[in-house]
Scaffold this motif. Structure first.
Motif, PDB file in Angstrom:
ATOM      1  N   HIS A 113       0.821  -1.215   0.000  1.00  0.00           N
ATOM      2  CA  HIS A 113       0.000   0.000   0.000  1.00  0.00           C
ATOM      3  C   HIS A 113       0.853   1.261   0.000  1.00  0.00           C
ATOM      4  N   PHE A 114       2.016   1.208  -0.590  1.00  0.00           N
ATOM      5  CA  PHE A 114       2.929   2.335  -0.845  1.00  0.00           C
ATOM      6  C   PHE A 114       3.483   2.958   0.436  1.00  0.00           C
ATOM      7  N   ASN A 115       2.576   3.216   1.426  1.00  0.00           N
ATOM      8  CA  ASN A 115       2.993   3.864   2.673  1.00  0.00           C
ATOM      9  C   ASN A 115       3.741   5.168   2.443  1.00  0.00           C
ATOM     10  N   LEU A 116       3.294   5.929   1.444  1.00  0.00           N
ATOM     11  CA  LEU A 116       3.843   7.273   1.271  1.00  0.00           C
ATOM     12  C   LEU A 116       3.278   8.159   2.373  1.00  0.00           C
ATOM     13  N   PHE A 117       3.954   9.279   2.639  1.00  0.00           N
ATOM     14  CA  PHE A 117       3.479  10.186   3.679  1.00  0.00           C
ATOM     15  C   PHE A 117       2.546  11.216   3.038  1.00  0.00           C
ATOM     16  N   PRO A 118       1.250  11.142   3.318  1.00  0.00           N
ATOM     17  CA  PRO A 118       0.291  11.958   2.562  1.00  0.00           C
ATOM     18  C   PRO A 118       0.409  13.454   2.839  1.00  0.00           C
ATOM     19  N   HIS A 119       1.042  13.833   3.970  1.00  0.00           N
ATOM     20  CA  HIS A 119       1.110  15.261   4.291  1.00  0.00           C
ATOM     21  C   HIS A 119       2.331  15.924   3.673  1.00  0.00           C
ATOM     22  N   LEU A 120       3.160  15.142   2.979  1.00  0.00           N
ATOM     23  CA  LEU A 120       4.355  15.704   2.356  1.00  0.00           C
ATOM     24  C   LEU A 120       4.240  15.569   0.839  1.00  0.00           C
ATOM     25  N   LEU A 123       8.369  15.205  -3.531  1.00  0.00           N
ATOM     26  CA  LEU A 123       9.784  15.520  -3.325  1.00  0.00           C
ATOM     27  C   LEU A 123      10.151  15.412  -1.833  1.00  0.00           C
ATOM     28  N   GLU A 124       9.280  15.930  -0.966  1.00  0.00           N
ATOM     29  CA  GLU A 124       9.566  15.866   0.472  1.00  0.00           C
ATOM     30  C   GLU A 124       9.565  14.430   0.977  1.00  0.00           C
ATOM     31  N   ASN A 125       8.692  13.601   0.404  1.00  0.00           N
ATOM     32  CA  ASN A 125       8.709  12.181   0.741  1.00  0.00           C
ATOM     33  C   ASN A 125      10.093  11.584   0.472  1.00  0.00           C
ATOM     34  N   CYS A 126      10.671  12.010  -0.660  1.00  0.00           N
ATOM     35  CA  CYS A 126      11.959  11.433  -1.067  1.00  0.00           C
ATOM     36  C   CYS A 126      13.136  12.016  -0.283  1.00  0.00           C
ATOM     37  N   THR A 127      13.017  13.265   0.166  1.00  0.00           N
ATOM     38  CA  THR A 127      14.173  13.888   0.822  1.00  0.00           C
ATOM     39  C   THR A 127      14.158  13.716   2.341  1.00  0.00           C
ATOM     40  N   LEU A 128      13.014  13.299   2.886  1.00  0.00           N
ATOM     41  CA  LEU A 128      12.880  13.240   4.345  1.00  0.00           C
ATOM     42  C   LEU A 128      13.980  12.403   4.994  1.00  0.00           C
ATOM     43  N   ALA A 129      14.109  11.147   4.548  1.00  0.00           N
ATOM     44  CA  ALA A 129      15.086  10.259   5.184  1.00  0.00           C
ATOM     45  C   ALA A 129      16.530  10.692   4.909  1.00  0.00           C
ATOM     46  N   PRO A 130      16.886  11.031   3.647  1.00  0.00           N
ATOM     47  CA  PRO A 130      18.275  11.499   3.448  1.00  0.00           C
ATOM     48  C   PRO A 130      18.631  12.682   4.347  1.00  0.00           C
ATOM     49  N   ILE A 131      17.694  13.628   4.518  1.00  0.00           N
ATOM     50  CA  ILE A 131      17.997  14.809   5.332  1.00  0.00           C
ATOM     51  C   ILE A 131      18.124  14.438   6.810  1.00  0.00           C
ATOM     52  N   PRO A 162       0.989  12.932  -2.653  1.00  0.00           N
ATOM     53  CA  PRO A 162       0.741  11.554  -3.091  1.00  0.00           C
ATOM     54  C   PRO A 162      -0.717  11.299  -3.469  1.00  0.00           C
ATOM     55  N   GLY A 163      -1.635  11.916  -2.704  1.00  0.00           N
ATOM     56  CA  GLY A 163      -3.053  11.679  -2.979  1.00  0.00           C
ATOM     57  C   GLY A 163      -3.511  12.155  -4.343  1.00  0.00           C
ATOM     58  N   GLN A 164      -2.681  12.966  -5.015  1.00  0.00           N
ATOM     59  CA  GLN A 164      -3.070  13.472  -6.328  1.00  0.00           C
ATOM     60  C   GLN A 164      -2.546  12.578  -7.453  1.00  0.00           C
ATOM     61  N   GLN A 171       3.341   4.151  -6.409  1.00  0.00           N
ATOM     62  CA  GLN A 171       4.271   3.066  -6.132  1.00  0.00           C
ATOM     63  C   GLN A 171       5.654   3.385  -6.694  1.00  0.00           C
ATOM     64  N   ARG A 172       5.691   4.080  -7.840  1.00  0.00           N
ATOM     65  CA  ARG A 172       7.001   4.449  -8.382  1.00  0.00           C
ATOM     66  C   ARG A 172       7.677   5.486  -7.486  1.00  0.00           C
ATOM     67  N   VAL A 173       6.861   6.399  -6.898  1.00  0.00           N
ATOM     68  CA  VAL A 173       7.434   7.346  -5.938  1.00  0.00           C
ATOM     69  C   VAL A 173       8.010   6.569  -4.754  1.00  0.00           C
ATOM     70  N   ALA A 174       7.279   5.556  -4.304  1.00  0.00           N
ATOM     71  CA  ALA A 174       7.746   4.775  -3.154  1.00  0.00           C
ATOM     72  C   ALA A 174       9.083   4.111  -3.478  1.00  0.00           C
ATOM     73  N   ILE A 175       9.230   3.633  -4.725  1.00  0.00           N
ATOM     74  CA  ILE A 175      10.503   3.023  -5.117  1.00  0.00           C
ATOM     75  C   ILE A 175      11.604   4.081  -5.119  1.00  0.00           C
ATOM     76  N   ALA A 176      11.294   5.246  -5.698  1.00  0.00           N
ATOM     77  CA  ALA A 176      12.286   6.325  -5.727  1.00  0.00           C
ATOM     78  C   ALA A 176      12.669   6.735  -4.313  1.00  0.00           C
ATOM     79  N   ARG A 177      11.670   6.804  -3.433  1.00  0.00           N
ATOM     80  CA  ARG A 177      11.939   7.210  -2.050  1.00  0.00           C
ATOM     81  C   ARG A 177      12.925   6.253  -1.387  1.00  0.00           C
ATOM     82  N   SER A 178      12.740   4.954  -1.641  1.00  0.00           N
ATOM     83  CA  SER A 178      13.679   3.977  -1.080  1.00  0.00           C
ATOM     84  C   SER A 178      15.065   4.152  -1.670  1.00  0.00           C
ATOM     85  N   LEU A 179      15.106   4.360  -3.002  1.00  0.00           N
ATOM     86  CA  LEU A 179      16.409   4.439  -3.668  1.00  0.00           C
ATOM     87  C   LEU A 179      17.203   5.648  -3.201  1.00  0.00           C
TER      88      LEU A 179
END
Lengths: 269, 385
Positions: A113-120, A123-131, A162-164, A171-179
């Motif tokens: 279920h992707f588990n993206l962060f809907p309030h971000l 781009l913020e989803n992807c940068t959160l963990a690296p930062i 994400p909701g948009q 799911q592709r964002v989720a993959i990018a976020r992991s990468l």
């Protein structure tokens, strides 16, 4: 059932029998030794042994409730195993929080279920963990994120929420976020099961691309076309045990265990 | 193109696409609006007429009392006595005008009242900074409101002789100043404390969970008035004889802990609404527990419970009036003591005092409520799901 989702096969791709040679010298990425887990009194994982080499692509399949998701979730400690040993990239998985954090930095995960962060934003989803985890400067993290978003072909959605996005895009964002955390190992927990049929292919294409670059992957999926094209080994699980392991070619052509035969006859009409 | 009823066809192929068309034109305008919303049926019409009748009955006398017959200027009770001025007298605003400094500062020394004014100014800056969603450096604003402002405010009001600020005992504080101090302390302390308690109640560690559950259930199980009496009367009994806690500080701590327990349960409701996948997603990326709470879970959970949080703030703001029972001169208490001033013994003075109090509380509470609505609407627009 899944043949229509199969990405075009690249004739250059190495056939399965050469993968044994390719992996023979590769260092070990993950080892599981007699791993056992119980949910209350229910024995979910029973004596699971598995060695994954670096660059190896493993597809895990099996009926629901067979423990396949639990197995990969044990590797990054989303689930705790109660007996046996798990070693990820040379780090023994124990209750030590420091080691768990170290392992999670090496291991990326993509969820059903992707588990993206809907309030971000994307781009913020992807940068959160690296930062916050890698302490990367924001500008650098954004550059890295844009590179991976470009790779999964959605750089123009970076500032949306994400909701948009459609399921496949999420799911592709989720993959990018992991990468973005540059993991050495990627876990996929039924990444296409929650998607509309039209969107399965775009996600599988992304995963095939990742496999082509030599990423170590453990994929729980029912996409048999993907298994056939990408996997070095297919693992079949039932009732918490590994029932059969083989190269995809042999696995689909000549399953040996009765349970495997039954399972394949039910999903490949 | 489409098959008629007589020709049954099992096959169909579309040869032209149907273009998207605008919706049918609806009747619009104020009349249409009134018909749809006020007079859509017999029941609704009846309710509309009933509401109009109630307004017709209530508004004119209220307007006559508050504005038309009201007295706005005067030096003493004679201005508000019908037998002296020779016409019916409504609200005696002259009384409020004359007592306004007492209502605002209580018995705070007159020459030191500028300090209270500076305090109000600092509070306004902090509140504005935090409430203005597009304000620059909002992180610094939070630091200001939760750390700098409480310390500076306390130093300013209580006094620091070393800095040339004479000590002002809290017994002299009063009026709106005390009401605002008590509410601000309650609000500033209860939200962070409530969040910690809510997280603790969901903790994996049994001891932490137990402590939080006991704390929350204790404070929720005791009426606020009991808390205030205990703070005032019983606490000194338990403390060694030479230890004294300030008499304003005691109920202040009681109110803060009391509202923190309620806040904890509100926040817990929000935490429960966040799917487990969110923490798992955060954990799989290597975020620690505190990072995933702060960056992923709490921003979503708090957003969900904004109505509950504001509701709790409004209740807290009004509950501060209870401190008047344990001898703190809050705003209500100053009105109570001013209304018996023989200089202002006139028929409508008491009603005027209470009307003024109602107006004061209403303005603040309504403001909080409207602001919360605005925030909800803005966040909903920013993040369409």
């Amino acid at each position: 059932m899944t043949a229509s989702n199969l990405p075009e096969t690249d004739p250059e791709l190495a056939p399965a029998d050469t993968s044994a040679a390719r992996l023979a010298e590769a260092p070990v990425a993950v080892t599981l030794e007699r791993v056992n887990k119980w949910y209350g009194a229910f024995h979910v994982l029973r004596d699971v042994d598995l060695t994954v080499r670096r660059g190896e692509r493993i597809v895990i399949c099996g009926p629901s409730g067979s423990g396949k998701s639990t197995l990969i979730r044990c590797i990054n400690r989303l689930e705790e195993h109660q007996a046996g040993r798990i070693n990820v990239d040379g780090i023994e998985l124990t209750n030590d929080l420091k080691r768990i954090d170290e392992i999670r930095r090496e291991v990326g995960m993509v969820f059903q279920h992707f588990n993206l962060f809907p309030h971000l934003t994307v781009l913020e989803n992807c940068t959160l963990a690296p930062i916050w985890v890698k302490k990367m400067p924001k500008a650098e993290a954004e550059a890295v994120a844009m590179r991976y978003l470009t790779r999964v072909k959605i750089p123009n959605q970076a500032h949306k929420y994400p909701g948009q996005l459609s399921g496949g895009q999420q799911q592709r964002v989720a993959i990018a976020r992991s990468l973005c955390m540059s993991p050495k190992i990627m876990l996929f927990d039924e990444p296409t099961s929650a998607l509309d049929p039209e969107m399965v292919k775009e996600v599988l294409d992304t995963m095939v691309g990742l496999a082509d670059e030599g990423m170590t992957m453990l994929v729980v999926t029912h996409e048999m076309g993907f298994a056939r094209q990408v996997a070095d080994r297919v693992i079949f699980m039932d009732e918490g045990q590994i029932v059969e392991v083989n190269t995809p070619d042999a696995f689909f052509r000549a399953p040996r265990h009765e349970r495997t035969k039954l399972f394949l006859s039910q999903i490949l009409h | 193109m489409s098959a008629g009823p007589q020709a049954l066809s099992l096959s169909f192929i579309r040869r032209e696409t149907v273009p998207a068309a605008p919706p049918p034109v609806l009747v619009s305008g104020p009349l249409a609006w009134a018909r749809a919303n006020l007079f859509s049926g017999p029941g609704n019409t009846l309710l509309t007429l009933l509401a109009l009748a109630i307004l017709a009955l209530a508004v004119p006398p209220l307007a006559r009392f508050l504005v038309i017959d009201a007295v706005f200027t005067g030096a003493n009770r004679d201005a508000c006595r019908p037998d002296v001025v020779g016409h019916p007298v409504g609200a005696c605003w002259a009384f409020v005008a004359q007592k306004i400094n007492y209502f605002v500062y209580g018995s705070y020394p007159i020459e030191e009242r500028w300090r209270a004014n500076v305090f109000f100014g600092l509070a306004a800056v902090g509140i504005g900074w935090l409430l203005w969603l597009d304000a620059p450096r909002r992180g610094l604003g939070a630091l200001y409101v939760f750390v700098i402002f409480p310390l500076a405010g306390y130093a300013l009001l209580a006094g620091v002789p070393a800095l040339g600020l004479a000590k002002v005992p809290t017994a002299l504080w009063g009026g709106m100043l005390v009401t605002l101090v008590v509410s601000l302390v309650g609000i500033v302390a209860s939200l962070p404390l409530g969040i910690l308690l809510a997280l603790g109640r969901r903790s994996q560690l049994p001891l932490v969970r137990l402590v939080c559950v006991i704390f929350i259930e204790f404070w929720r199980g005791v009426p606020l008035i009991t808390v205030l009496f205990m703070a005032n009367v019983m606490l000194p009994l338990f403390l060694p004889g030479d230890v004294t806690v300030d008499r304003l500080m005691r109920p202040l701590v009681g109110i803060a802990l009391f509202s923190a327990a309620y806040m904890a349960e509100i926040v817990r409701g929000g935490l429960q609404a966040i799917p487990r996948g969110q923490t798992e997603g955060a954990a799989s990326l290597g975020l620690s527990y505190w990072q995933s709470m702060r960056l992923v879970v709490l921003p979503q959970a708090l957003r969900i419970v904004i109505p509950g949080i504001v509701n709790s703030f409004i209740a807290l703001f009004k509950d501060t009036t209870l401190v008047s029972i344990v001898g703190i001169f809050d705003f209500i208490r100053t009105i109570e003591s001013a209304r018996v001033d023989p200089n202002w013994a006139a028929p409508t003075v008491v009603t005027t005092g209470y009307a003024f109090a109602a107006l004061f509380y209403f303005v603040f509470c309504f403001g909080m409520s409207r602001y919360a609505l605005y925030v909800e609407r803005r966040l909903a627009a920013g993040q369409r799901r």
